[in-house]
Design an enzyme around this catalytic site. Structure first.
Site, PDB file in Angstrom:
ATOM      1  N   GLY A 107       0.740  -1.222   0.321  1.00  0.00           N
ATOM      2  CA  GLY A 107       0.018   0.002   0.080  1.00  0.00           C
ATOM      3  C   GLY A 107       0.749   1.354  -0.142  1.00  0.00           C
ATOM      4  O   GLY A 107       1.857   1.083   0.268  1.00  0.00           O
ATOM      5  N   GLN A 150       3.067   9.666   1.802  1.00  0.00           N
ATOM      6  CA  GLN A 150       4.335   9.302   1.288  1.00  0.00           C
ATOM      7  C   GLN A 150       4.704   9.872   0.264  1.00  0.00           C
ATOM      8  O   GLN A 150       5.890   9.689  -0.011  1.00  0.00           O
ATOM      9  CB  GLN A 150       4.179   7.629   1.430  1.00  0.00           C
ATOM     10  CG  GLN A 150       3.833   7.217   2.690  1.00  0.00           C
ATOM     11  CD  GLN A 150       3.839   5.672   2.534  1.00  0.00           C
ATOM     12  OE1 GLN A 150       2.750   5.120   2.279  1.00  0.00           O
ATOM     13  NE2 GLN A 150       4.849   5.092   2.674  1.00  0.00           N
ATOM     14  N   CYS A 182       7.504  -0.604   5.870  1.00  0.00           N
ATOM     15  CA  CYS A 182       7.156   0.582   5.398  1.00  0.00           C
ATOM     16  C   CYS A 182       8.041   1.061   4.014  1.00  0.00           C
ATOM     17  O   CYS A 182       9.295   1.159   4.277  1.00  0.00           O
ATOM     18  CB  CYS A 182       6.753   1.461   6.405  1.00  0.00           C
ATOM     19  SG  CYS A 182       6.111   2.966   5.912  1.00  0.00           S
ATOM     20  N   LEU A 183       7.525   1.700   3.244  1.00  0.00           N
ATOM     21  CA  LEU A 183       8.166   2.219   1.997  1.00  0.00           C
ATOM     22  C   LEU A 183       8.842   3.601   2.532  1.00  0.00           C
ATOM     23  O   LEU A 183       9.860   3.823   1.777  1.00  0.00           O
ATOM     24  CB  LEU A 183       7.280   2.335   1.043  1.00  0.00           C
ATOM     25  CG  LEU A 183       6.848   1.087   0.151  1.00  0.00           C
ATOM     26  CD1 LEU A 183       5.607   1.511  -0.977  1.00  0.00           C
ATOM     27  CD2 LEU A 183       7.766   0.478  -0.535  1.00  0.00           C
ATOM     28  N   HIS A 242      -2.562   0.094   8.495  1.00  0.00           N
ATOM     29  CA  HIS A 242      -1.243   0.810   8.303  1.00  0.00           C
ATOM     30  C   HIS A 242      -1.135   2.135   7.386  1.00  0.00           C
ATOM     31  O   HIS A 242      -0.582   3.087   7.812  1.00  0.00           O
ATOM     32  CB  HIS A 242      -0.178  -0.198   7.747  1.00  0.00           C
ATOM     33  CG  HIS A 242       1.314   0.176   7.552  1.00  0.00           C
ATOM     34  ND1 HIS A 242       2.289   0.005   8.319  1.00  0.00           N
ATOM     35  CD2 HIS A 242       1.696   1.012   6.481  1.00  0.00           C
ATOM     36  CE1 HIS A 242       3.383   0.568   7.489  1.00  0.00           C
ATOM     37  NE2 HIS A 242       2.906   1.051   6.656  1.00  0.00           N
ATOM     38  N   GLU A 243      -1.856   1.612   6.289  1.00  0.00           N
ATOM     39  CA  GLU A 243      -2.023   3.093   5.600  1.00  0.00           C
ATOM     40  C   GLU A 243      -2.940   4.010   5.984  1.00  0.00           C
ATOM     41  O   GLU A 243      -2.647   5.193   5.751  1.00  0.00           O
ATOM     42  CB  GLU A 243      -2.440   2.533   3.993  1.00  0.00           C
ATOM     43  CG  GLU A 243      -1.842   1.645   3.273  1.00  0.00           C
ATOM     44  CD  GLU A 243      -0.183   1.972   3.244  1.00  0.00           C
ATOM     45  OE1 GLU A 243       0.335   2.996   2.952  1.00  0.00           O
ATOM     46  OE2 GLU A 243       0.678   1.046   3.169  1.00  0.00           O
ATOM     47  N   HIS A 253      -0.932   6.556   8.088  1.00  0.00           N
ATOM     48  CA  HIS A 253      -0.117   7.486   7.701  1.00  0.00           C
ATOM     49  C   HIS A 253      -1.056   8.863   7.586  1.00  0.00           C
ATOM     50  O   HIS A 253      -0.584   9.782   7.416  1.00  0.00           O
ATOM     51  CB  HIS A 253       0.059   6.977   6.213  1.00  0.00           C
ATOM     52  CG  HIS A 253       1.502   6.062   6.066  1.00  0.00           C
ATOM     53  ND1 HIS A 253       2.758   6.666   6.425  1.00  0.00           N
ATOM     54  CD2 HIS A 253       1.653   4.790   5.740  1.00  0.00           C
ATOM     55  CE1 HIS A 253       3.462   5.733   6.373  1.00  0.00           C
ATOM     56  NE2 HIS A 253       2.855   4.657   5.825  1.00  0.00           N
TER      57      HIS A 253
END
Length: 154
Positions: free
Chosen positions: A46, A51, A88-89, A130-131, A134
């Site tokens: 995701g 981000q 995480c990215l 998680h997303e 953010h």
């Protein structure tokens, strides 16, 4: 459509609360398309708009062949709890064990402004939450109960 640069931990915009999307127009569609292209380019489940330095409440998720665009998502209910590994990215140096609900129900809008509901469980629920975190300036490292460093040890 284009890929966007993913910002990393330490960038102040990852810690800001995103504003709701108010217009479901070409600008939103471009953002969602770019998030999808960026997610397709990297390895992950995701990607949330902060981000890529856009402080709007929008995320995309690509999980086991299913693709979702969640605009202004709200958690309606959660049930149970489980511990599992997350990364995480925007966080390169570690992964971590995080406690999250086992089952969730989320209300959101699609790209056209139509209200939708999503029920998720297991790791899919974890990805959704998680997303969504953010969007409120929360990273998994804020919630992890155990850190897993990715740097090679000698």
């Amino acid at each position: 459509m284009a890929t966007r640069n993913i910002i990393k931990v330490g960038d102040d915009n990852l810690r800001k609360i995103c504003r709701p999307v108010e217009k479901f127009d070409q600008r939103l569609w471009q953002l969602l398309d770019d998030l999808k292209d960026t997610l397709d380019f990297v390895t992950g489940y995701g990607l949330a708009s902060p981000q890529v330095n856009v402080l709007r409440r929008a995320v995309v998720i690509d999980y086991e062949g299913m693709f979702f665009e969640l605009v202004n998502p709200v958690l309606l209910s959660s049930e149970g709890e489980c511990l599992d590994n997350e990364g995480c990215l925007s966080v390169d140096e570690c992964r971590g064990i995080v406690k999250r609900p086992e089952k969730i129900e989320v209300e959101y809008y699609d790209r056209f402004g139509k209200k939708q509901n999503l029920k998720a469980e297991g790791y899919f629920a974890r990805v959704v939450l998680h997303e969504m975190d953010h969007l409120d300036g929360v990273l998994f490292i804020d919630k992890m109960v155990k850190r897993i460093d990715l740097k090679k040890r000698r």
